[in-house]
Design a protein around this motif. Structure first.
Motif, PDB file in Angstrom:
ATOM      1  N   ARG A 106       0.821  -1.222   0.000  1.00  0.00           N
ATOM      2  CA  ARG A 106       0.000   0.000   0.000  1.00  0.00           C
ATOM      3  C   ARG A 106       0.853   1.270   0.000  1.00  0.00           C
ATOM      4  O   ARG A 106       0.557   2.214  -0.725  1.00  0.00           O
ATOM      5  N   GLU A 107       1.885   1.312   0.823  1.00  0.00           N
ATOM      6  CA  GLU A 107       2.733   2.500   0.884  1.00  0.00           C
ATOM      7  C   GLU A 107       3.417   2.759  -0.454  1.00  0.00           C
ATOM      8  O   GLU A 107       3.487   3.902  -0.909  1.00  0.00           O
ATOM      9  N   GLU A 121       0.867   4.083  -2.874  1.00  0.00           N
ATOM     10  CA  GLU A 121       0.568   5.495  -2.616  1.00  0.00           C
ATOM     11  C   GLU A 121       1.671   6.395  -3.156  1.00  0.00           C
ATOM     12  O   GLU A 121       1.400   7.465  -3.710  1.00  0.00           O
ATOM     13  N   ASP A 122       2.932   5.953  -3.016  1.00  0.00           N
ATOM     14  CA  ASP A 122       4.052   6.712  -3.586  1.00  0.00           C
ATOM     15  C   ASP A 122       3.939   6.793  -5.099  1.00  0.00           C
ATOM     16  O   ASP A 122       4.175   7.848  -5.697  1.00  0.00           O
TER      17      ASP A 122
END
Length: 176
Positions: free
Chosen positions: A40-41, A44-45
């Motif tokens: 997820r991170e 998002e990036d």
């Protein structure tokens, strides 16, 4: 705000347009990115990177070549693939413990599990080795035909023809 009004503001680099752009398209772009980037991170990036690319490269968009939404979807997809291919991303995956991947075995919503559940992979395995390779690249790994052509070191036209023939063979197995 209509898409035409939004585009006019983006071309002028009006800051309000960025917020509208994000509000209108972030959810759908994030879902496309999340299909390729599981973390997820990281996803998002990539989403942030996509919006910066859209903003900086708006002059490259041409209404005569296609819809705006298609253009930004391609940016999202290509940025995600670039991320997957990057050395830093791949090195980061090597350092993760196996505990990070246990959930993949239990998640029945994953595409590969769905494919296994309906038995498509068994049918694909019955195809010629070249067909297996092409279908794997184009449908299971998300390569474009051009990327598959480069990966397989064969002409683009050959990939297109073989893909069509392989899909026809698969249809015969599936009796569609």
């Amino acid at each position: 705000m209509t898409q035409e009004e939004l585009l006019a503001l983006i071309y002028k680099k009006d800051e309000r347009a960025f917020t509208h752009l994000y509000d209108m398209y972030s959810k759908s772009l994030f879902s496309v990115i999340s299909v390729l980037i599981k973390n997820r991170e990281e996803a998002e990036d990539v989403l942030q990177e996509v919006f910066v690319k859209i903003w900086k490269n708006i002059d490259m968009y041409s209404e005569t070549k296609g819809r705006f939404y298609t253009w930004i979807l391609n940016i999202a997809r290509n940025t995600s693939i670039d991320k997957l291919r990057s050395k830093n991303f791949n090195d980061g995956l090597k350092n993760l413990s196996s505990d990070n991947f246990v959930h993949l075995l239990d998640d029945s919503n994953k595409l590969t599990n769905k494919i296994d559940a309906i038995g498509i992979q068994e049918f694909v395995k019955k195809l010629k080795p070249k067909c297996i390779e092409i279908i794997d690249l184009l449908f299971f790994k998300g390569y474009t035909q051009l990327e598959a052509s480069e990966q397989l070191a064969i002409p683009l036209g050959t990939v297109k023809t073989q893909n069509r023939n392989c899909i026809n063979d698969l249809r015969k197995y599936l009796k569609i």
